[in-house]
Structures are given as structure tokens and as C-alpha cells.
Design a protein around this motif. Structure first.
Motif, mmCIF file in Angstrom:
data_model
loop_
_atom_site.group_PDB
_atom_site.id
_atom_site.type_symbol
_atom_site.label_atom_id
_atom_site.label_comp_id
_atom_site.label_asym_id
_atom_site.label_seq_id
_atom_site.Cartn_x
_atom_site.Cartn_y
_atom_site.Cartn_z
ATOM 1 N N SER B 89 4.936 14.784 14.600
ATOM 2 C CA SER B 89 4.646 13.699 14.562
ATOM 3 C C SER B 89 3.171 13.649 14.707
ATOM 4 O O SER B 89 2.705 12.880 13.644
ATOM 5 C CB SER B 89 5.122 12.934 16.013
ATOM 6 N N SER B 92 2.772 13.969 10.445
ATOM 7 C CA SER B 92 2.946 12.142 9.954
ATOM 8 C C SER B 92 1.729 12.129 10.196
ATOM 9 O O SER B 92 1.193 11.015 9.333
ATOM 10 C CB SER B 92 4.344 11.730 11.094
ATOM 11 N N ARG B 93 1.106 11.323 11.282
ATOM 12 C CA ARG B 93 -0.038 10.385 11.468
ATOM 13 C C ARG B 93 -1.511 11.186 10.597
ATOM 14 O O ARG B 93 -2.013 10.554 10.095
ATOM 15 C CB ARG B 93 -0.532 10.662 13.160
ATOM 16 N N ARG B 95 -1.030 12.787 7.871
ATOM 17 C CA ARG B 95 -0.489 12.508 6.103
ATOM 18 C C ARG B 95 -1.117 10.858 5.692
ATOM 19 O O ARG B 95 -1.785 10.391 4.808
ATOM 20 C CB ARG B 95 1.140 12.446 5.633
ATOM 21 N N ALA B 96 -1.048 9.991 6.812
ATOM 22 C CA ALA B 96 -1.001 8.175 6.947
ATOM 23 C C ALA B 96 -2.434 8.370 6.704
ATOM 24 O O ALA B 96 -2.924 7.449 6.163
ATOM 25 C CB ALA B 96 -0.434 7.723 8.492
ATOM 26 N N PHE B 101 -0.071 10.126 -1.549
ATOM 27 C CA PHE B 101 0.002 10.344 -2.681
ATOM 28 C C PHE B 101 0.768 10.066 -4.170
ATOM 29 O O PHE B 101 0.610 8.501 -4.085
ATOM 30 C CB PHE B 101 1.826 11.239 -1.988
ATOM 31 N N SER B 116 3.415 -5.815 -1.626
ATOM 32 C CA SER B 116 4.731 -5.425 -0.043
ATOM 33 C C SER B 116 4.632 -3.509 0.031
ATOM 34 O O SER B 116 4.016 -3.042 0.431
ATOM 35 C CB SER B 116 5.697 -5.469 -0.180
ATOM 36 N N GLU B 119 1.293 -2.184 0.442
ATOM 37 C CA GLU B 119 0.376 -2.681 2.039
ATOM 38 C C GLU B 119 2.349 -1.854 2.631
ATOM 39 O O GLU B 119 1.552 -1.542 4.679
ATOM 40 C CB GLU B 119 1.332 -4.061 2.497
ATOM 41 N N LEU B 120 2.900 -1.203 2.534
ATOM 42 C CA LEU B 120 3.626 0.308 3.308
ATOM 43 C C LEU B 120 2.912 0.853 4.343
ATOM 44 O O LEU B 120 3.170 1.026 5.471
ATOM 45 C CB LEU B 120 4.707 0.644 2.279
ATOM 46 N N PRO B 121 2.022 1.592 3.729
ATOM 47 C CA PRO B 121 1.304 3.204 5.002
ATOM 48 C C PRO B 121 0.492 1.947 5.744
ATOM 49 O O PRO B 121 0.390 2.695 7.430
ATOM 50 C CB PRO B 121 -0.054 3.560 3.625
ATOM 51 N N LEU B 123 1.754 -0.367 7.716
ATOM 52 C CA LEU B 123 2.236 -0.463 8.782
ATOM 53 C C LEU B 123 2.028 0.635 9.448
ATOM 54 O O LEU B 123 2.697 -0.361 11.054
ATOM 55 C CB LEU B 123 3.990 -0.553 8.317
ATOM 56 N N LEU B 124 1.615 0.956 9.255
ATOM 57 C CA LEU B 124 1.004 2.811 10.635
ATOM 58 C C LEU B 124 -0.470 2.136 11.265
ATOM 59 O O LEU B 124 -0.505 3.175 11.684
ATOM 60 C CB LEU B 124 1.468 3.335 9.760
ATOM 61 N N ARG B 129 -2.502 -8.910 10.178
ATOM 62 C CA ARG B 129 -1.985 -9.468 9.074
ATOM 63 C C ARG B 129 -2.683 -9.555 7.777
ATOM 64 O O ARG B 129 -2.797 -9.220 7.209
ATOM 65 C CB ARG B 129 -1.085 -10.476 9.412
ATOM 66 N N ARG B 132 -4.413 -6.596 6.765
ATOM 67 C CA ARG B 132 -3.801 -5.448 5.865
ATOM 68 C C ARG B 132 -3.940 -6.540 4.650
ATOM 69 O O ARG B 132 -4.040 -5.127 3.527
ATOM 70 C CB ARG B 132 -1.935 -5.813 6.950
ATOM 71 N N ARG B 168 -1.085 1.698 -3.541
ATOM 72 C CA ARG B 168 -0.300 2.117 -2.271
ATOM 73 C C ARG B 168 -0.912 4.044 -1.083
ATOM 74 O O ARG B 168 -1.401 3.820 -0.220
ATOM 75 C CB ARG B 168 1.188 2.712 -2.358
#
Lengths: 385, 240, 395
Positions: B89, B92-93, B95-96, B101, B116, B119-121, B123-124, B129, B132, B168
Motif C-alpha cells: 500500500s 501504491s502511494r 507510485r501515485a 507511466f 477524465s 483526472e484519474l490519478p 482521485l487518489l 473538484r 482537479r 495523465r
């Protein structure tokens, strides 16, 4: 975009598949809602029963008669508050297929004992009590046959015959009642016992069942025992039960309806479970690469798990709610049909139960795919793509 | 014993530091050693092309650097953080926050539009809003696609899709961009545009870029080229 | 045409061989269709079993006389004078010189279901020896026949099976009187097996019925003799009665309940089938999607779009047929022949067995194939329209 919209976009990516799966769930919950309310409506008779009311019937079977004299003898038993009696008419209107639940009753005591259940305007009640050839009819019945107050209505009986050989009884409609205590259509007619008794060619001075109100429900068992003991060795032995038990026994006679209901709803839900879980599993398999990418972007595995599980839950909740909504609509429509024999109502607890089933369905269909998504190895997902 | 160390930077600590990294795969019963005691240092702000034949370990290297795969032995430190023992975990954080990539086949989500997808990354993150949305706009502007924000991937050309993928990758402002054959699926003209964009990101925004490629033309856009062969680096200066 | 047929067959074959590539999805389709078919067959078998039980006992040459408009024996009352008049009616068969006329009393007594102890209505029929002579297929399987003048019962096998307390030798209490079970009879599974029989005079006295009865059964010399009988009754004002053949009486009694079962069963099955149809469509669409390249390749090497259409439809029909088969087997295993009881039109319990005949199984198979056909139709159109060029594009 939010996580919610991401879930929604994932769910609806293939519109056709989404629509088909949703429809399958819709059908299952439509059946669930309707059948549950149907079951409830069938058992409505047990709900109308008051805790302090007992029904005395012939011990052999409730279709066997009791002597009228029992009414006064039961009145003297300690703890008995009110007593009335009902005699089955076997009535129909014009043709045998227009069958009506009809009873000959003693109007005053009948209306007194059912004061909380039968809603009848006081002036109509008075008119009925004072009119030997009067009757009152349920609002549903009156609407079905277009009867109005004051109408002279010929009611036929497939049992009783007058001394002149006629089987038709001319009755004046003195009142139209509603059932106030539960959601059940007001059906049936009630006429004067005295009128029936005097004119009928046989069976004089006998009645069907005797209904009593006790002073306190806690005395029920004691009073029931006292009654049954008093008549034990007479030619007409009695059996005294609570009104709830008496009413429930009618439904039990039909067979194990709840078993049939559980089986059918179970089969429908099982079918839907198979369809939905397969679709979810397939959908996740097809998205292996994408899920790998999301993980590479930094989405933790547990977030991915939650996203997929939410998808399944959302699907079940939407499909289920639509199905329940359609069931509600159907129930509402049938309530407006004159003469429809049952009032289907989606009670709050049926909604609550359906919500529970939706969540279980969502979990059952979503957990395995979500777990598979959780375990997807990023590197492996890439080599596959 | 000592492997050839590609470069000892003069900067205090390099952005990327691999020490004695080993990686072995098990495939149909036999062990295949990809790396044995590999060492590598890359300083912040570099643009490195990694070349080499198939099976030389290019993709494995990228996976190790991106925290997608774990080394069997040795240490991998990136941006002062040691990846080797990080939990899933935390990885993961990490990487974000740290890595962007860029893939050969873009890997956009087909059901999301360009904005969108970018925007995906985010969301973490804890961004609101509106924040973003602003970041997405900026990222799309940088790759020159602000007018395509509402288009879905299948409405975009390959080059445009790769630009969305780049947007992205940079939207959360990571220090490091990892590119796996970013022009492998594109024609030469479009590939040049993408490579120029990467160059610009390196030059103007200070992104450190590591790009795996087969294509010598593409490699020429990098500041330097590392050749991987059988798990070893051979450095070649560019002769442009 | 043979060429096209050959094409269809080979495309179908290729398609069918790809089913194992989607094992879970295909199995799910089979299972869902099987479930739907099982539910449908259960309702059909219930309705059919109930109907068979009632109509099976009815004879064309036995008539039932009840008071006018009584509809059911329970409601009817006939007095002794009326029975005497019927004894001398024309067209009645004789046995040993005496007319085959059976005055009968039909009263309701309480019983308890073996399955859930529910208190239910059971019929007790009082009659004389003519009554037993009138009924065909009645045989005593245990004990002896009731003797006149004693409180003795013989019990139908169906009744014994479903309700407790009526075993041979038992004493049964109705109200204040005790009755002894002296025999068990079978009546070819007909509704008579759901009854208790005793001597007429005994029932009359114990149930305070004086000399009245509720119905009179009579055997006609031949079915057409009913007209003479009707004329005789119409001419006598004292006979305010209805005459029906036993067969017609039972058919009418069967109608209500078996119709209600069907009225519940079909809509339920159809609603469930719509759900299963959604599942089938899903499966076949997925099959077409995963095989689109393969289908395009076949088209490229010269197979027609018609063969692609039928090849897809075949897959759907095969899955539904397997589903229908599985559903039929499940229904045969779990429902065929199971015994149950419900309240009949006579206000007493009718014991019957679920009856899954070949005709009903055929219904189930057709139902499954309809789901399969509808589930395959639109995906088949999609398969037929896959452009040949998609065989060559690389992704």
C-alpha cells in the motif's frame, strides 16, 4: 469526475450488457416484491384479529353448526365482555360465480365487537340495526356491483332456502362499510340473523361460530378452557381458539403456500445470482489490463477491490429498486381495480427486506470478482496486454 | 566483482540509485536470471534512453524502477526512498506521488473521456473538484490537447491518445516519468512530436525521464543512451 | 442449398466447439434456463395432477343429484321424500333387482396434516352399500368394509398418506363421538381416496341430520338415459334438484383450482424466463464478440453471412436445449409424483400427486427453445453483419 462516476462509467461501459443484467435483476425483485405482498395479503385475515377476541366453533369442524342457545350460555362465563355470532350464508349475487362472503349476524353485538375494524357511519349503523331486512356491504363489493344505499338487492344462497322454497333473499342496502384496521379490501355482506332464522326451511336456531371479546387478553386461555369444558359432553362440543389462530387456519388449508413462495422467489433469485456473478466475473477478466494500469497509477489494491465491489452493489441496488418500484406500481394499479380480491401493499418491512437481499446479491456477485481484481499482478497484467 | 557503474554523479545524491540489484524469474521450471548485481545511478533532470535486444531486461528494469516489481536482492532508492521493503500500500502511494507511466499502447480507459482519463490519478489525492479540474486543464494544455478534453479515446488518433497518456502521467506532478516504447505504435512524424513533447517536459519542467525503446531514432532525443545486454549496461554517448 | 446447409453445419460446429472456451458463462445459461423450466414444469405438474385426481374419479354413467343451485355437496340438502321419488326414477341401472341409488351425507371433520400439523377440513361421507357398488375401481387394501349401525370408518389411501391419526385400528374422535378405523381403501388415485367413508345412518344420527341427506348418486342404464331422468325430475315439482353427471361435476370442481395454479404458474415462469433470456442474450453476444475475428475470417474465405447467422443461432438453441433437458430431469426428480393436498371446491382437502406427463415435458422443452431462439436471434444478426474486413485489421 469522482470515484462514484468512475464506478458508474465502469458499470455502464457496455450498455447492452448493463441493460441485460439490470433487467434480469429487475425481474427478480419485481417478483420478490409482488409475491411478498401477495403472501401478506393472503395472511391479512390473521392481522385483523384482535388480541382479546376468541372464536368458538364446533369441535368436529367449524362448518358444523352450534346451537344458538350457546350464545347466551357463553355470556355468563366470567371474563367474557361481549358475545356475537355469525352464520355462513353461502351467498351470491344473481349468478353462482358472483360469490360473496356473507354472514347472518346479530347486528348490534356484531357492530359493537368489531367497532375498531368496521368503519360504518353511525346513521347507517342505526338504520341497519333497526331494519330486519337490511344488510351492510363492503365498499369493494358495493363498487363492484354498483349497489347504492337504499337499493333492494336480491341475494341468493346456495345453502339456505325459505319455507316457500325460494333461495333468494331480498335485502335493503342500509350501509356501506370500510375495513379500518388493516389494508384489506372491504368485501362481504352482513344481514340480520333473525331474518334468516325465521324464514329458513331447516337449520333453525343454529349458528356457525360464536365470537367473544374477553375483558383482558391474559384471560384468553382460561376463558377458552371454561367454554370448551362446559360443552364437552354435549352433542355439540366446542373448540375455542384466538381469532388469529382461527383466521390463519383458513390459509393453512390451501397448502404450504409460503413454501411455494419461498421456492419460487428463491429460484428466481438463484437464477439472477448466476447470471450477474458470471457477468461481473467476465467483466473483471476483460479489464485485467486496465486494472493493472490503475494499480500502476497508484491505486491501492484495496481501492480497486472497493471499486469493483461497489459496482456489483450498485448494479444490484439499481436493478432491485427498479424491480421493487415496478412491483409497487403494479400493487397500486390493482388497488384501483374494483373487485380485485386482494389488496397488495408493499409494507416498509418488505422494502427493508428487499434492500437486504439486494445487498446480499451485490456482495455475492461482487466479492469474488473484486478479490480477483485485488490480486491482479501489475507486471503480469502488462505482459498480457 | 565490481560491475561497471554508469556514472558517478557530482550531485550530492542521485534521484535513482540501484545497488547490487538481482532479479530472477522462474519460467516453466527453470530460473532465468535477468539481473545479477546491477548498479545504476541517474541524477535528477536526466533524460535516459534504454536500448537493448528483446529479453535483455528493459521492461524488468522499468518495472523495478516503477515499484511494479520487486528485486530479489540489492537496494533500489528513488527520490531518497528505499523501495525494497516498502509495503504494497505504501508502494501504491509512492507510485501515485513520484512516478508517471507512459505505455506503448497508451492504456487509456476506454469508457472515460480525455479529461477524465487525465483526472484519474488525482482521485487518489485530497484535491477538490475545482483544483482537479484546473490541474487537468494545465496538463492537457502542456501536451496541446485542451480542445480535445471531451473526446473519448476511440475518437482520438494514436498520437493524440499518447498525448492524453502523457498528460495523465504528469498531472500529479511526479519527478520521474517512465516510458515503455512510447512511440512503438506510432508513425514517424507523430513519434517525433511525442518525443519533442518529452524533451520539452525534461527541459522546461525538469522531469527526469527514463525511456525504453527499440528505435535508435527515438533514442536520439534523450540526453544519453544506456545499452542493456544480458543484464549489463554499456553506455554510449550520442553522436548527434 | 446443400452447399449452404453444409456451410451452416460447419460454422455451427466451429461455434459449438468454442463453447468450452466460455465454460462458466455457458453453464450459467444452461442453469438459468433449467431453473426456469423446472419452475414452469412444477406448476404445470401441480395443475395437471390436481385435474387428473378430480376428473379421474368421475364416471359418465353415474349422475349426482343435489338440491337446485347447491353447486357442491356440502351446500345441498335433500329430504327423505325426495330420495324416495328418485328411487323410482327411470333410466336407473339395477343390481339384484334393486335400483343403484345411493343417498349420501357429506360432512366436514377436522384432520391434521402430517407435514406441518396444520388443522384442515376432511370429508366424511355416509352411505350405504349401493354407494360402494356404484363406484368403480374401489378395493379394500387393508381391513374390512364398515358395518351398518356402528361408528366405523374406512379411510382412503391418499387421506391416510397426508393426514395423521387414521391408521387401521385407530379410534378417531369427532366432537363427542368415537369412530373406529376398520379398513383402508384405494380408488385408483381419484378424489374418493381423499375421503372417509362410513354408514349413512350412523353419520345421520351422530351429526344430527335426522333423515336428510346431501346428495344422491345413481347409476344410469346408459349415459343417454340422463334425458329421461331430467324429464322425470322436471315433471315433479317436489324435485327441486339439479342433475349432473359425476364426470361433469368433477370437471367443474377441478377447473377453479387447476386454473388458479396455471394462472400463477405461467406468469411467474414467463417473468423468470425474461430474466433468463437476458442471461442468454448476454452469453451469446459475448460469444459473438469473442469470435468476431474468427467469424470474419470464415467470411473472408468464402462462408456466407447466412451461415454465420445460423451458426450463432445454433449455439443458443443448443444451450437452451441442454437447459430444458436439465430442467426436465430436475423436475422429474424433485416434483413428479410428490403428494400434497389443498382445499378443493368442496371445501375439503383434495390429496393429489404432481403429474409430469410427456405432454408437459414437451411444453417445457418448447419453452426452453423459445428462450434459446429469442436469445440467439439478435446476436445472430450481429454475427451476420460482422464486416469481412475486420479479419485483417490488427486490433
Amino acid at each position: 469526475m469522482t470515484r462514484g462516476s468512475l464506478i458508474w462509467k465502469n458499470l455502464t461501459r457496455s450498455r447492452l450488457r448493463f441493460a441485460l443484467t439490470l433487467f434480469a435483476i429487475f425481474i427478480a425483485f419485481f417478483l420478490f416484491g409482488l409475491i411478498q405482498s401477495f403472501d401478506r395479503a393472503l395472511n391479512a385475515g390473521a392481522d385483523i384479529a384482535a388480541a382479546n377476541r376468541l372464536v368458538v366453533s364446533n369441535k368436529i369442524n367449524f362448518t358444523q353448526p352450534l346451537p344458538l342457545s350457546y350464545v347466551n350460555r357463553i355470556k355468563t362465563i366470567e371474563g367474557v365482555d361481549m358475545v356475537t355470532h355469525q352464520n355462513w350464508m353461502g351467498s351470491y349475487y344473481q349468478e353462482p360465480r358472483n360469490f360473496i362472503f356473507g354472514f347472518a349476524v346479530d347486528p348490534e353485538s356484531f357492530l359493537a365487537i368489531y367497532a375498531d375494524d368496521i368503519a360504518l357511519p353511525p346513521e347507517q349503523a342505526k338504520a341497519f340495526i333497526n331494519d330486519r331486512r337490511g344488510m351492510i356491504a363492503g365498499a369493494n363489493e358495493a363498487r363492484k356491483y354498483g349497489w347504492k344505499l337504499g337499493d333492494l338487492i336480491p341475494i341468493s344462497s346456495n345453502i339456505w332456502e325459505q319455507t316457500d322454497g325460494s333461495k333468494t333473499w331480498e335485502l335493503v342496502l342500509d350501509g356501506i362499510f370500510e375495513i379500518s384496521s388493516v389494508d384489506t379490501p372491504a368485501n362481504g355482506i352482513y344481514l340480520h340473523y333473525d331474518y334468516l332464522n325465521e324464514a329458513r326451511s331447516f337449520g333453525k336456531d343454529s349458528t356457525g361460530t360464536i365470537v367473544i371479546a374477553t375483558q383482558d387478553p391474559a384471560l384468553n386461555d382460561e376463558i377458552a378452557n371454561a367454554i370448551d369444558t362446559r360443552f364437552l359432553n354435549s352433542p355439540f362440543a366446542t373448540e375455542t381458539r384466538t381469532e388469529a389462530a382461527f383466521n390463519a387456519s383458513f390459509i393453512e388449508q390451501l397448502g404450504n403456500i409460503s413454501l411455494i413462495i419461498i421456492s419460487v422467489v428463491g429460484a428466481a433469485l438463484f437464477t439472477i445470482l448466476i447470471i450477474v456473478s458470471n457477468t461481473m466475473a467476465m467483466s473483471v477478466r476483460e479489464r485485467t489490463g486496465e486494472i493493472g494500469v490503475m494499480k500502476a497509477l497508484g491505486f491501492p489494491a484495496k481501492t480497486v477491490f472497493a471499486l469493483i465491489l461497489s459496482e456489483a452493489l450498485l448494479l444490484a441496488l439499481i436493478g432491485g429498486s427498479l424491480g421493487m418500484g415496478a412491483a409497487w406500481l403494479m400493487a397500486t394499479v390493482t388497488a384501483g381495480v374494483p373487485g380485485f380480491p386482494l389488496r397488495l401493499v408493499l409494507y416498509p418491512d418488505i422494502w427493508l427486506m428487499s434492500l437486504g437481499v439486494m445487498i446480499v446479491l451485490g456482495l455475492l456477485t461482487g466479492l469474488l470478482p473484486a478479490w480477483n481484481a485485488y490480486r491482479i499482478n501489475i507486471a503480469a497484467a502488462f505482459t498480457r496486454a | 566483482m565490481a560491475e561497471n557503474i554508469s556514472e558517478i554523479s557530482s550531485a550530492p545524491t542521485p534521484l535513482i540509485q540501484l545497488r547490487d540489484v538481482s532479479k530472477t524469474y522462474r519460467k516453466s521450471g527453470t530460473d532465468i536470471t535477468i539481473f545479477h548485481n546491477l548498479n545504476l545511478e541517474i541524477k535528477a533532470g536526466d533524460f535516459v534512453a534504454v536500448m537493448g535486444p528483446s529479453g535483455s531486461g528493459k521492461t524488468t528494469l522499468l518495472n523495478l524502477l516503477g515499484g511494479i516489481d520487486r528485486a530479489d536482492a540489492g537496494s533500489i532508492a528513488i527520490n531518497d526512498e528505499e523501495l525494497t521493503h516498502m509495503s504494497e500500500s505504501r508502494l501504491s502511494r509512492w507510485r501515485a506521488d513520484t512516478v508517471g507511466f507512459i505505455f506503448q499502447f497508451y492504456n487509456l480507459m476506454p469508457m472515460l473521456n480525455a479529461a477524465s482519463n487525465v483526472e484519474l490519478p488525482l482521485l487518489l489525492t485530497r484535491l477538490s473538484r475545482s483544483e482537479r479540474r484546473k490541474n487537468v486543464e494545465t496538463a492537457l494544455q502542456i501536451v496541446g490537447l485542451e480542445d480535445r478534453a471531451g473526446h473519448s479515446p476511440k475518437e482520438l488518433s494514436g498520437g493524440q491518445q499518447q498525448r492524453v497518456a502523457i498528460a495523465r502521467a504528469i498531472v500529479s506532478d511526479p519527478k520521474l516519468l517512465l516510458c515503455d516504447e512510447p512511440t512503438g505504435d506510432l508513425d514517424r512524424g507523430t513519434a517525433a512530436e511525442i518525443l519533442e513533447t518529452l524533451q520539452m517536459l525534461n527541459r522546461d519542467f525538469g522531469k527526469t525521464i527514463i525511456m525504453v525503446t527499440h528505435d535508435p531514432e527515438a533514442a536520439r532525443y534523450a540526453k544519453r543512451v544506456l545499452h542493456l545486454d544480458k543484464g549489463h549496461f554499456i553506455e554510449k554517448e550520442l553522436s548527434s | 442449398m446443400p452447399v449452404l446447409l453444409k456451410q451452416i453445419l460447419s460454422v455451427s460446429w466451429i461455434g459449438l466447439r468454442s463453447i468450452p472456451q466460455r465454460p462458466w458463462l455457458s453453464l450459467a445459461t444452461i442453469f438459468t434456463i433449467a431453473t426456469v423450466v423446472t419452475v414452469l414444469l412444477a406448476f404445470l405438474a401441480m395443475s395437471e395432477g390436481f385435474r387428473q385426481t378430480l376428473t379421474g374419479g368421475g364416471s359418465e354413467s353415474v349422475v349426482l343429484v343435489m338440491r337446485g343451485n347447491a353447486e357442491a355437496e356440502l351446500n345441498s340438502v335433500l329430504i327423505r321424500d325426495q330420495v324416495a321419488l328418485l328411487n323410482s326414477a327411470p333410466g336407473i341401472a339395477k343390481k339384484d333387482g334393486a335400483p343403484l341409488v345411493s343417498p349420501e351425507l357429506y360432512v366436514v371433520v377436522d384432520g391434521k396434516k402430517r407435514s406441518n400439523e396444520a388443522k384442515v377440513n376432511l370429508p366424511l361421507r355416509g352411505m350405504n352399500s349401493e354407494g360402494i357398488a356404484l363406484r368403480e375401481n374401489v378395493t379394500l387394501t387393508q381391513g374390512r368394509m364398515f358395518a351398518p349401525g356402528r361408528n366405523e370408518l374406512v379411510v382412503g389411501e391418499s387421506l391416510l398418506r397426508e393426514f395423521q391419526g387414521f391408521d387401521l385400528g385407530n379410534i378417531v374422535r369427532f366432537g363427542a363421538s368415537d369412530w373406529k378405523v376398520v379398513g383402508i381403501f384405494s380408488a385408483a388415485g381419484s378424489v374418493f381416496e381423499s375421503e372417509l367413508w362410513s354408514d349413512l345412518a350412523g353419520v345421520q344420527s351422530q351429526f344430527n341430520r335426522g333423515s336428510t341427506v346431501q346428495s344422491v348418486r345413481m347409476r344410469l342404464t346408459e349415459p343417454s338415459a340422463i334425458e329421461d331422468l331430467r324429464a322425470y325430475i322436471a315433471n315433479d315439482p317436489r324435485l327441486n334438484v339439479d342433475v349432473v353427471t359425476e364426470k361433469a361435476y368433477f370437471a367443474k370442481q377441478a377447473e377453479g383450482t387447476s386454473d388458479i395454479i396455471l394462472m400463477l404458474g405461467w406468469p411467474l415462469a414467463i417473468a423468470m424466463a425474461l430474466g433468463a433470456l437476458a442471461g442468454a442474450l448476454n452469453t451469446i453476444y459475448t460469444s459473438v464478440a469473442t469470435r468476431s475475428r474468427e467469424i470474419a475470417t470464415l467470411r473472408a474465405i468464402g462462408f456466407s453471412s447466412t451461415s454465420a447467422f445460423f451458426g450463432t443461432l445454433t449455439e443458443s438453441l443448443l444451450l437452451s436445449l441442454l437447459g430444458g433437458l436439465l430442467g426436465s430431469i430436475l423436475a422429474l426428480l424433485f416434483f413428479d409424483g410428490i403428494s400434497t393436498s389443498t382445499l378443493g371446491s368442496s371445501f375439503t382437502q383434495v390429496v393429489f400427486r404432481f403429474d409430469l406427463s410427456a405432454r408437459l415435458l414437451l411444453n417445457g422443452a418448447v419453452f426452453a427453445l423459445v428462450i434459446g431462439f429469442l436469445g440467439g436471434l439478435t446476436p445472430a444478426f450481429r454475427a451476420a453483419r460482422i464486416p469481412v474486413a475486420s479479419a485483417f485489421s490488427d486490433r
